[in-house]
Enzyme design. Structure first.
Site, PDB file in Angstrom:
ATOM      1  N   GLY A   1      34.423  34.893  46.248  1.00  0.00           N
ATOM      2  CA  GLY A   1      35.116  36.159  46.476  1.00  0.00           C
ATOM      3  C   GLY A   1      34.748  36.631  47.877  1.00  0.00           C
ATOM      4  O   GLY A   1      34.275  35.841  48.705  1.00  0.00           O
TER       5      GLY A   1
ATOM      6  N   GLY B   1      42.067  49.295  48.337  1.00  0.00           N
ATOM      7  CA  GLY B   1      41.828  48.929  49.726  1.00  0.00           C
ATOM      8  C   GLY B   1      40.354  48.867  50.077  1.00  0.00           C
ATOM      9  O   GLY B   1      39.494  48.749  49.203  1.00  0.00           O
TER      10      GLY B   1
ATOM     11  N   GLU C   1      41.114  58.264  48.691  1.00  0.00           N
ATOM     12  CA  GLU C   1      40.730  58.008  47.301  1.00  0.00           C
ATOM     13  C   GLU C   1      39.696  59.030  46.861  1.00  0.00           C
ATOM     14  O   GLU C   1      39.162  59.789  47.683  1.00  0.00           O
ATOM     15  CB  GLU C   1      40.215  56.567  47.149  1.00  0.00           C
TER      16      GLU C   1
ATOM     17  N   ASP D   1      27.848  35.765  34.962  1.00  0.00           N
ATOM     18  CA  ASP D   1      27.134  34.484  35.061  1.00  0.00           C
ATOM     19  C   ASP D   1      25.927  34.554  36.004  1.00  0.00           C
ATOM     20  O   ASP D   1      24.827  34.092  35.670  1.00  0.00           O
ATOM     21  CB  ASP D   1      28.072  33.379  35.577  1.00  0.00           C
TER      22      ASP D   1
ATOM     23  N   ARG E   1      34.546  59.027  39.978  1.00  0.00           N
ATOM     24  CA  ARG E   1      35.069  58.280  38.825  1.00  0.00           C
ATOM     25  C   ARG E   1      34.387  58.609  37.507  1.00  0.00           C
ATOM     26  O   ARG E   1      35.035  58.671  36.472  1.00  0.00           O
ATOM     27  CB  ARG E   1      34.878  56.783  39.070  1.00  0.00           C
TER      28      ARG E   1
ATOM     29  N   SER F   1      33.135  48.543  47.488  1.00  0.00           N
ATOM     30  CA  SER F   1      32.555  47.261  47.059  1.00  0.00           C
ATOM     31  C   SER F   1      33.036  46.091  47.903  1.00  0.00           C
ATOM     32  O   SER F   1      32.252  45.182  48.206  1.00  0.00           O
ATOM     33  CB  SER F   1      32.802  47.005  45.585  1.00  0.00           C
ATOM     34  N   LEU F   2      34.296  46.103  48.298  1.00  0.00           N
ATOM     35  CA  LEU F   2      34.748  45.030  49.191  1.00  0.00           C
ATOM     36  C   LEU F   2      33.939  45.090  50.486  1.00  0.00           C
ATOM     37  O   LEU F   2      33.506  44.056  51.024  1.00  0.00           O
ATOM     38  CB  LEU F   2      36.245  45.179  49.487  1.00  0.00           C
TER      39      LEU F   2
HETATM   40  C1  LIG Z   1      41.441  45.382  39.271  1.00  0.00           C
HETATM   41  C2  LIG Z   1      40.377  45.640  40.308  1.00  0.00           C
HETATM   42  C3  LIG Z   1      40.655  46.448  41.402  1.00  0.00           C
HETATM   43  C4  LIG Z   1      39.685  46.691  42.381  1.00  0.00           C
HETATM   44  N1  LIG Z   1      40.002  47.439  43.495  1.00  0.00           N
HETATM   45  C5  LIG Z   1      39.089  47.571  44.486  1.00  0.00           C
HETATM   46  C6  LIG Z   1      39.434  48.206  45.717  1.00  0.00           C
HETATM   47  O1  LIG Z   1      40.559  48.626  45.927  1.00  0.00           O
HETATM   48  N2  LIG Z   1      38.459  48.304  46.673  1.00  0.00           N
HETATM   49  C7  LIG Z   1      37.185  47.832  46.497  1.00  0.00           C
HETATM   50  O2  LIG Z   1      36.356  47.954  47.410  1.00  0.00           O
HETATM   51  N3  LIG Z   1      36.847  47.211  45.338  1.00  0.00           N
HETATM   52  C8  LIG Z   1      37.761  47.056  44.350  1.00  0.00           C
HETATM   53  N4  LIG Z   1      37.412  46.410  43.189  1.00  0.00           N
HETATM   54  C9  LIG Z   1      36.059  45.822  43.075  1.00  0.00           C
HETATM   55  C10 LIG Z   1      35.986  44.584  43.935  1.00  0.00           C
HETATM   56  O3  LIG Z   1      37.180  43.864  43.838  1.00  0.00           O
HETATM   57  C11 LIG Z   1      34.827  43.680  43.527  1.00  0.00           C
HETATM   58  O4  LIG Z   1      33.658  44.420  43.348  1.00  0.00           O
HETATM   59  C12 LIG Z   1      34.556  42.648  44.604  1.00  0.00           C
HETATM   60  O5  LIG Z   1      35.744  41.975  44.909  1.00  0.00           O
HETATM   61  C13 LIG Z   1      33.476  41.680  44.183  1.00  0.00           C
HETATM   62  O6  LIG Z   1      33.418  40.646  45.129  1.00  0.00           O
HETATM   63  P1  LIG Z   1      32.367  39.475  44.915  1.00  0.00           P
HETATM   64  O7  LIG Z   1      32.569  38.556  46.064  1.00  0.00           O
HETATM   65  O8  LIG Z   1      31.033  40.035  44.683  1.00  0.00           O
HETATM   66  O9  LIG Z   1      32.811  38.786  43.536  1.00  0.00           O
HETATM   67  P2  LIG Z   1      34.205  38.167  43.086  1.00  0.00           P
HETATM   68  O10 LIG Z   1      35.285  38.504  44.018  1.00  0.00           O
HETATM   69  O11 LIG Z   1      34.397  38.508  41.660  1.00  0.00           O
HETATM   70  O12 LIG Z   1      33.951  36.595  43.202  1.00  0.00           O
HETATM   71  C14 LIG Z   1      33.106  35.931  42.273  1.00  0.00           C
HETATM   72  C15 LIG Z   1      33.180  34.443  42.510  1.00  0.00           C
HETATM   73  O13 LIG Z   1      32.173  33.798  41.743  1.00  0.00           O
HETATM   74  C16 LIG Z   1      32.757  32.721  41.027  1.00  0.00           C
HETATM   75  N5  LIG Z   1      31.916  32.479  39.848  1.00  0.00           N
HETATM   76  C17 LIG Z   1      31.584  33.318  38.841  1.00  0.00           C
HETATM   77  N6  LIG Z   1      30.734  32.715  37.991  1.00  0.00           N
HETATM   78  C18 LIG Z   1      30.520  31.467  38.463  1.00  0.00           C
HETATM   79  C19 LIG Z   1      29.740  30.360  38.036  1.00  0.00           C
HETATM   80  N7  LIG Z   1      28.974  30.373  36.924  1.00  0.00           N
HETATM   81  N8  LIG Z   1      29.765  29.221  38.779  1.00  0.00           N
HETATM   82  C20 LIG Z   1      30.534  29.126  39.886  1.00  0.00           C
HETATM   83  N9  LIG Z   1      31.294  30.143  40.333  1.00  0.00           N
HETATM   84  C21 LIG Z   1      31.272  31.307  39.645  1.00  0.00           C
HETATM   85  C22 LIG Z   1      34.160  33.163  40.758  1.00  0.00           C
HETATM   86  O14 LIG Z   1      34.986  32.076  40.417  1.00  0.00           O
HETATM   87  C23 LIG Z   1      34.486  33.793  42.109  1.00  0.00           C
HETATM   88  O15 LIG Z   1      34.793  32.794  43.051  1.00  0.00           O
HETATM   89  C24 LIG Z   1      38.372  46.150  42.223  1.00  0.00           C
HETATM   90  C25 LIG Z   1      38.098  45.346  41.109  1.00  0.00           C
HETATM   91  C26 LIG Z   1      39.081  45.080  40.159  1.00  0.00           C
HETATM   92  C27 LIG Z   1      38.760  44.207  38.993  1.00  0.00           C
END
Ligand SMILES: Cc1cc2nc3c(=O)[nH]c(=O)nc-3n(C[C@H](O)[C@H](O)[C@H](O)COP(=O)(O)OP(=O)(O)OC[C@H]3O[C@@H](n4cnc5c(N)ncnc54)[C@H](O)[C@@H]3O)c2cc1C
Length: 535
Positions: free
Chosen positions: A12, A50, A116, A223, A291, A393-394
């Site tokens: 992500g 966003g 927001e 996980d 929120r 969070s992004l």
């Molecule tokens: C519907 C929705 C809307 C949102 N809107 C916003 C917004 O507008 N602005 C904002 O800032 N935040 C928003 N958020 C929150 C934000 O999207 C997330 O907090 C953020 O994208 C998390 O990024 P990350 O890289 O930590 O994890 P993720 O993007 O969830 O990536 C996790 C990665 O880990 C991999 N993975 C998981 N478990 C394993 C495993 N055991 N082995 C190998 N790979 C694994 C997955 O396949 C993925 O590639 C939103 C969330 C949701 C659900």
């Protein structure tokens, strides 16, 4: 067996940013794994509202103050300041400059700044209401252009390889716990390989899927948190699970998020009989309150009046064509569920959305285990405290992805990271005795049990009785699942189930332990903040 300098688990925004930054040194070898078949699949992909930029009348002090206020006194000021200072310039450098994301602009070429909840300024950059899709696609395309990054799909990390636990040398017991990579299940070949690395980065995202109602996609089952917990990492703030106030309540489309940006553009929450109720709960912010306050207000309205949902009205606040242009995905998804948001209010309910706690990390993304980093939603930097400010969070994934990559690069450069251990020292995956076929009915049934327990007893409103009941039921399930796991051939679903029960128990125990209500951890039986009555 795979040997690499840096193993990044998850791609992500957090994992992909770290990989991109590390790849700038052509001598580095980076391996990124994801359990998904499509590397864009992640929570990042579904982000709608966003990401925070630096609005025209904005500055780092104002953003820091908003983060700390939303965090309900539990955000770490240093972490909030790092995010506020470094985030917006990094967004310009990495997402706009390197990745080439075109955030929405007005006709004069100026960015369109969204608003927001709990933000004192308009400062949110977006790509329609599909910001996450644009970011995920752009980052993965950028990774594919890096010759020193290998992206492996259908690869689910099962467990970390921490020493002394996995070491054959008894003397490692006297050294600090050190991570040397992970055991990884290849779901195409149904086999487990050792991935050994000098630095391992957990970027596995959140855990919304342990709840019955959630905005999160199926992969968000905790996980990384479970693996870190089993390896002995420090986990903090696990009681703070944020519920989004407005998920669609329409048959077949449950959990689809109705972004906060809808309220940012003037959307108002109404009871089913048309009463605007947010002024009663937050006279200052009304529909744009933090929120936790909005979600609890909706929960209270539903419980007190027996409503199955409340309504969110944007139709009478914005012209129809402007709604369809600003929120094309929400418009299309609601239309598919039979609701025309340009003409009628949207039925909504709260749903589990974001995990504010996680694997404790410092400013460089380092966990309490040597050579193990954690980034993004799986980590806890302290930014979000007890309640995350929207659209942070992004940005946190971007900032800590960048910082951790710099830390790893410096450490590799001066050889501060311990070298990959002798192969003979790391046992192969032992699959003896794992003979039963994974039974999908058991896996699905147990997962639903976990989700129901979490929703009813560890949800928006908690109490000692509810939490104790959840602990008892989850412990029973934990034992059942562990027994089943020890006799069954691996599958991605089984790995996820085992992790889900582990993190559900972690969240519940933290919630039971903390008897103060704060932010998104709300207890009916809270003790006063001065500690009177604590036992
Ligand atoms: C519907 C929705 C809307 C949102 N809107 C916003 C917004 O507008 N602005 C904002 O800032 N935040 C928003 N958020 C929150 C934000 O999207 C997330 O907090 C953020 O994208 C998390 O990024 P990350 O890289 O930590 O994890 P993720 O993007 O969830 O990536 C996790 C990665 O880990 C991999 N993975 C998981 N478990 C394993 C495993 N055991 N082995 C190998 N790979 C694994 C997955 O396949 C993925 O590639 C939103 C969330 C949701 C659900």
């Amino acid at each position: 067996m795979v040997q690499t300098e840096v193993l990044i688990i998850g791609c992500g925004i957090a994992g992909a940013t770290a990989a991109l930054q590390l790849a700038r040194n052509p001598r580095r070898q980076i391996t990124v794994i994801t359990r998904a078949s499509d590397p864009r699949e992640s929570n990042t992909r579904y982000a709608q509202g966003g990401i925070i930029g630096r609005g025209p009348d904005d500055n780092a002090d104002l953003l820091t103050a908003d983060i700390l206020a939303a965090g309900a006194g539990a955000s770490l000021p240093l972490a909030a300041r790092i995010l506020a200072e470094e985030g917006p310039p990094l967004l310009d450098e990495v997402l706009v400059g390197t990745v080439g994301i075109a955030f929405d602009q007005a006709a004069d070429g100026q960015p369109i700044w969204g608003r927001e909840a709990a933000h004192s300024r308009r400062r949110i950059l977006h790509v329609g209401d599909g910001t996450g899709q644009a970011i995920a696609s752009g980052l993965i395309a950028a990774l594919h252009r890096c010759p020193n990054v290998t992206v492996v799909t259908d690869a689910t990390a099962v467990d970390l390889i921490p020493f002394p636990h996995h070491s054959r040398d008894p003397l490692t017991t006297y050294r600090p716990i050190t991570c040397h990579g992970a055991y990884v299940f290849n779901s195409r070949e149904a086999s487990v390989q050792r991935y050994l690395a000098a630095a391992t980065v957990l970027a596995t995202g959140g855990l919304g899927r342990i709840y019955r109602n959630t905005t999160n996609p199926p992969g968000a089952r905790g996980d990384g948190l479970a693996m870190a917990h089993r390896a002995g990492a420090r986990i903090i703030n696990a009681e703070y699970v944020q519920f989004h106030p407005t998920a669609l309540a329409a048959p077949g489309a449950e959990g689809f998020l109705i972004s906060e940006a809808v309220r940012g553009e003037g959307g108002v929450l109404l009871s089913p009989d048309g009463r605007a109720f947010m002024a009663t709960y937050s006279p200052e912010w009304k529909d744009l309150a933090p929120r936790d306050i909005v979600a609890r207000a909706i929960h209270h309205e539903m419980e007190a009046h027996g409503y199955s949902h409340v309504l969110l009205d944007i139709a009478s606040r914005m012209p129809a064509d402007a709604i369809a242009a600003r929120f094309p995905n929400i418009y299309a998804n609601c239309l598919q569920a039979g609701i025309d948001i340009t003409r009628e209010p949207i039925p909504v309910v709260p749903a589990a959305h974001y995990f504010c706690g996680g694997v404790w990390v410092d400013e460089g993304g380092r966990s309490s285990i040597e050579n193990l980093y954690a980034l993004g939603e799986v980590s806890c930097t302290g930014v979000h405290g007890a309640n995350r400010l929207a659209s942070t969070s992004l940005l946190e994934g971007l900032v800590w992805g960048h910082r951790a990559a710099q830390h790893i690069e410096n450490s590799l450069h001066c050889a501060a990271l311990s070298h990959v251990p002798d192969l003979a020292d790391v046992p192969c995956w032992d699959s003896r005795g794992l003979v039963a076929e994974p039974d999908p009915a058991l896996i699905q049934g147990d997962m639903q049990s976990i989700q129901n327990i979490m929703w009813h007893y560890v949800g928006l409103v908690r109490s000692a009785d509810r939490l104790s009941r959840a602990v008892r039921e989850l412990r029973h399930l934990w034992n059942e699942i562990e027994t089943f796991y020890r006799a069954t051939m691996l599958s991605d679903g089984l790995i996820g189930l085992r992790n889900a029960v582990e993190v559900a128990l972690t969240v519940t125990l933290a919630a039971r332990h903390n008897r103060h209500s704060r932010g998104c951890h709300y207890r009916q039986d809270a003790v006063s903040a001065d500690g009177n009555g604590l036992i």
